[in-house]
Design a protein around this motif. Structure first.
Motif, short mmCIF file in Angstrom:
data_model
loop_
_atom_site.label_atom_id
_atom_site.label_comp_id
_atom_site.label_asym_id
_atom_site.label_seq_id
_atom_site.Cartn_x
_atom_site.Cartn_y
_atom_site.Cartn_z
N ASP A 43 0.84 -1.20 0.00
CA ASP A 43 0.00 0.00 0.00
C ASP A 43 0.87 1.25 0.00
O ASP A 43 1.51 1.55 1.02
CB ASP A 43 -0.90 -0.02 1.24
N SER A 45 0.20 4.26 0.31
CA SER A 45 -0.19 5.27 1.30
C SER A 45 0.45 5.00 2.66
O SER A 45 0.47 5.88 3.53
CB SER A 45 -1.72 5.30 1.45
N ARG A 46 0.98 3.79 2.86
CA ARG A 46 1.62 3.43 4.13
C ARG A 46 3.12 3.68 4.10
O ARG A 46 3.79 3.50 5.13
CB ARG A 46 1.36 1.95 4.47
N GLU A 49 5.45 5.34 7.05
CA GLU A 49 4.95 5.10 8.40
C GLU A 49 5.97 4.27 9.20
O GLU A 49 6.66 3.41 8.66
CB GLU A 49 3.64 4.31 8.37
N LYS A 365 1.26 4.14 -7.74
CA LYS A 365 0.15 3.39 -7.15
C LYS A 365 0.44 1.90 -7.03
O LYS A 365 -0.14 1.20 -6.19
CB LYS A 365 -1.14 3.61 -7.94
N ASN A 367 3.52 0.66 -6.40
CA ASN A 367 4.53 0.53 -5.33
C ASN A 367 5.52 -0.60 -5.59
O ASN A 367 6.08 -1.19 -4.64
CB ASN A 367 3.82 0.29 -3.98
#
Length: 419
Positions: A43, A45-46, A49, A365, A367
């Motif tokens: 993902d 978006s991660r 993190e 997108k 990744n």
């Protein structure tokens, strides 16, 4: 680090830890948590993190405790099983695999060190409860990796005090125990620090283009008063094969990254790629050139996996007969071979596979660049050219294969670790 920051860093501490009763269970547990870790890694978006959830999954699964001997309440897993768990996790995410790698290395160090039994028992109890190790070994700015500026000094009041800083401190930001090395007037010292030790600061400043989830940032020691029970002095030279354990686990990481890259590429070819206009086929997966190239990648990966398994089996033989010189030699040679092939396979597959996938595969997108980024960063850890040098020197000139433990011993005798 403030109390609030420490509490936040501890937020990923395991709430319940699975007790594993066999090595087969350990491997299945690794596969189970790898599936969730892989979903997070895929993902975009991660990205960026902190891997709190991933670290928690490692601990809750029980695989962080499998290296604890049966006599101390653990599974007493073989090196072969420990290596395989690191490989499985690294297929999902090489950075998280490195968290597990360094935890196992520091645990093995604890078990073979001169710390008193009460110290070892306390730390082992934490490991069995799912707590993890980080390391604080490497420094920046010195002439070489053996020139340590972090020092232990004895104050006028008799207290041992630690000052300095470390970088590349894999896993420490999220770990319960920090295992470190420091120089002193009496030579090198191994030290264990709990993350809540006054004067210890853990900094989240690892900002590489790959292996971000290894959280390999800075650790600072500011006038830390040491409990001498948690300071270990090495007696005698390092074992010839001392570095073989971290080395084989590094090979497991790279082999895992290679497998992850191949699997992700195959899935993309099956589900996203379009065939080239000249191919005359309906699906990219039917293109003969693509089929052949995937075959080459698969052969490279299978070779790396086979060499890794072979080296792990040799390691277990060596652990049963550690003074056997022939087994020592074979271990060093087999681990070097595994490292060389895993290095090559991870870089080749993770990078070259884009030539088969098409331009759209480069979109953020998907990744998919995470595998190459992780491989490229992780394979800089230890120069393969020197592993090959030792293998070549053995076959060509009959020179005993070695690791740089002998160099470390020599440097310490010269006082290189004292300034």
């Amino acid at each position: 680090m403030s109390t609030a920051e420490r509490s936040l860093a501890n937020a990923g501490s395991p709430s319940a830890v699975r007790v594993l009763h066999s090595e087969a269970q350990a491997l299945e547990a690794a596969r189970e948590v790898a599936r969730e870790i892989a979903e997070i890694a895929a993902d975009p978006s991660r990205n960026g993190e902190l891997p709190r959830r991933q670290a928690e999954l490692l601990s809750q699964s029980g695989i962080t405790a499998i290296g604890v001997p049966k006599a101390l309440g653990g599974l007493g897993a073989s090196v072969e099983t420990i290596v395989e768990t690191v490989r499985i996790i690294s297929v999902a995410d090489g950075g998280v695999g490195q968290l597990l790698q360094i935890h196992n290395v520091m645990l093995r160090g604890l078990l073979t060190s001169s710390y008193p039994e009460d110290v070892r028992a306390r730390v082992i109890a934490d490991v069995l409860a799912g707590k993890r190790f980080g390391n604080a070994l490497a420094e920046v700015g010195g002439k070489n990796k053996f020139a340590l500026k972090t020092r232990v000094e004895r104050r006028a009041d008799g207290k041992l005090v630690l000052n300095g800083s470390k970088f590349y401190s894999t896993g420490s930001y999220l770990a319960e125990w920090i295992s470190l090395t420091a120089a002193s007037d009496d030579g090198g010292a191994g030290i264990l620090l709990h993350r809540d030790t006054p004067g210890l600061t853990l900094v989240d400043d690892w900002e590489a283009f790959g292996q971000n989830n290894s959280v390999s940032g800075t650790v600072i020691f500011d006038n830390i008063e040491l409990d001498e029970r948690f300071v270990s002095r090495r007696e005698g030279p390092l074992k010839r094969t001392w570095l073989s354990f971290p080395q084989i686990l590094h090979a497991a990481i790279d082999t895992g990254i290679a497998a992850g890259a191949l699997d992700a590429g195959v899935q993309y070819l099956r589900n996203q790629s379009r065939p080239w206009v000249e191919s005359g086929v309906e699906n990219a997966s039917e293109e003969p050139h693509i089929i052949r190239q995937i075959g080459e990648y698969a052969v490279a990966l299978r070779a790396a996996e086979a060499l890794l398994r072979d080296a792990a089996r040799v390691f277990d033989q060596h652990d049963r007969d550690p003074e056997n010189k022939a087994l020592q030699d074979e271990l060093i040679l087999s681990v070097a071979s595994a490292r060389a092939h895993s290095d090559s396979a991870s870089l080749k597959i993770s990078s070259d596979i884009f030539s088969l996938l098409g331009a759209s595969a480069s979109l953020t997108k998907w990744n998919l660049d995470r595998f190459w980024r992780n491989a490229r960063v992780h394979t800089t850890h230890d120069p393969i050219r020197w592993r090959l040098h030792h293998v070549g020197n053995y076959y060509l000139n009959g020179v005993d294969p070695g690791e740089y433990t002998a160099i470390l011993d020599a440097k310490q005798k010269e006082g290189a670790t004292r300034s």
